[in-house]
Design a protein around this motif. Structure first.
Motif, short mmCIF file in Angstrom:
data_model
loop_
_atom_site.label_atom_id
_atom_site.label_comp_id
_atom_site.label_asym_id
_atom_site.label_seq_id
_atom_site.Cartn_x
_atom_site.Cartn_y
_atom_site.Cartn_z
N GLY A 103 0.85 -1.18 0.00
CA GLY A 103 0.00 0.00 0.00
C GLY A 103 0.88 1.23 0.00
O GLY A 103 2.10 1.14 0.15
N LYS A 104 0.27 2.39 -0.16
CA LYS A 104 1.08 3.60 -0.21
C LYS A 104 1.79 3.86 1.11
O LYS A 104 2.88 4.43 1.12
CB LYS A 104 0.25 4.81 -0.64
CG LYS A 104 -0.83 5.22 0.31
CD LYS A 104 -1.58 6.40 -0.26
CE LYS A 104 -2.71 6.81 0.68
NZ LYS A 104 -3.48 7.90 0.15
N ASP A 105 1.21 3.43 2.24
CA ASP A 105 1.89 3.60 3.52
C ASP A 105 3.15 2.74 3.60
O ASP A 105 4.15 3.15 4.19
CB ASP A 105 0.95 3.29 4.67
CG ASP A 105 0.34 1.91 4.60
OD1 ASP A 105 0.14 1.42 3.48
OD2 ASP A 105 0.07 1.31 5.67
N VAL A 106 3.15 1.57 2.99
CA VAL A 106 4.33 0.71 2.96
C VAL A 106 5.42 1.33 2.09
O VAL A 106 6.59 1.36 2.48
CB VAL A 106 3.96 -0.70 2.45
CG1 VAL A 106 5.20 -1.55 2.24
CG2 VAL A 106 3.00 -1.38 3.41
N VAL A 107 5.04 1.84 0.93
CA VAL A 107 6.02 2.49 0.05
C VAL A 107 6.58 3.73 0.73
O VAL A 107 7.79 4.00 0.66
CB VAL A 107 5.39 2.83 -1.32
CG1 VAL A 107 6.36 3.60 -2.19
CG2 VAL A 107 4.94 1.55 -2.02
N ARG A 108 5.73 4.48 1.41
CA ARG A 108 6.18 5.67 2.14
C ARG A 108 7.21 5.27 3.21
O ARG A 108 8.25 5.92 3.36
CB ARG A 108 4.99 6.39 2.78
CG ARG A 108 5.38 7.68 3.49
CD ARG A 108 4.17 8.43 4.02
NE ARG A 108 3.36 8.90 2.92
CZ ARG A 108 2.08 8.62 2.77
NH1 ARG A 108 1.45 7.86 3.62
NH2 ARG A 108 1.41 9.10 1.74
N GLN A 109 6.92 4.20 3.94
CA GLN A 109 7.85 3.73 4.97
C GLN A 109 9.18 3.29 4.34
O GLN A 109 10.25 3.57 4.88
CB GLN A 109 7.23 2.58 5.76
CG GLN A 109 8.09 2.11 6.91
CD GLN A 109 7.43 0.98 7.68
OE1 GLN A 109 6.32 0.55 7.37
NE2 GLN A 109 8.11 0.50 8.69
N HIS A 110 9.11 2.61 3.19
CA HIS A 110 10.32 2.19 2.47
C HIS A 110 11.15 3.41 2.07
O HIS A 110 12.37 3.44 2.27
CB HIS A 110 9.91 1.36 1.25
CG HIS A 110 11.04 0.97 0.35
ND1 HIS A 110 12.08 0.20 0.76
CD2 HIS A 110 11.27 1.25 -0.95
CE1 HIS A 110 12.92 0.01 -0.25
NE2 HIS A 110 12.44 0.64 -1.31
N LEU A 111 10.51 4.45 1.54
CA LEU A 111 11.22 5.66 1.14
C LEU A 111 11.80 6.39 2.34
O LEU A 111 12.90 6.95 2.27
CB LEU A 111 10.30 6.58 0.34
CG LEU A 111 9.94 6.10 -1.05
CD1 LEU A 111 8.88 7.01 -1.67
CD2 LEU A 111 11.16 6.03 -1.94
N GLN A 112 11.09 6.39 3.46
CA GLN A 112 11.60 7.04 4.66
C GLN A 112 12.82 6.30 5.21
O GLN A 112 13.78 6.93 5.64
CB GLN A 112 10.51 7.18 5.71
CG GLN A 112 9.51 8.26 5.34
CD GLN A 112 8.30 8.31 6.25
OE1 GLN A 112 8.02 7.37 6.97
NE2 GLN A 112 7.58 9.41 6.20
#
Length: 135
Positions: A103-112
């Motif tokens: 989900g977008k929250d997972v991708v956001r966490q990966h980028l962070q």
């Protein structure tokens, strides 16, 4: 009778041809915003990959006329594990995240996570810029 036992071409029930065409379009505005004055000595080359591990579907076979390749909707309800990984071989560093869903929250966490290990740092401002250009 002209029938043979062939493999169908799978199709997801929510598949959209127009969404696929839009995905393939490159937004030139995003490309033009890339800075061109950065020295190559300051550039790190990173490799990023996603992988899905889990049960694989079997091939759907059905009777159809020779020369045809009918589409078939399949049930694809299985549990998977997803891995997001980024590595910089030149510096010998990397990061990864293992999750049960995407989900977008997972991708956001990966980028962070990526922003914490990359230098010069991928700032929160750059992350907001990236999100703004993806819309």
């Amino acid at each position: 009778m002209g029938f043979s036992w062939i493999t169908s071409r799978s199709r997801h029930p929510k598949q959209s041809g127009s969404a696929q065409k839009d995905f393939k379009k490159i937004k030139i505005e995003t490309i033009l915003k890339i800075r061109g004055h950065i020295s190559l000595k300051q550039v790190d080359i990173w490799f990023q990959d996603e992988a899905r591990f889990g049960q694989q579907n079997t091939t759907t076979r059905l009777w159809a006329q020779k020369g045809s390749r009918p589409r078939a909707i399949r049930q694809q309800q299985f549990e998977y594990t997803h891995i997001f990984r980024a590595v910089c071989p030149g510096r010998g560093i990397g990061e990864a995240i293992v999750v049960p869903y995407i989900g977008k929250d997972v991708v956001r966490q990966h980028l962070q996570q990526f922003s914490l290990i990359s230098e010069p740092s991928f700032s929160q401002h750059d992350f907001r810029e990236l999100r703004r250009h993806r819309r």
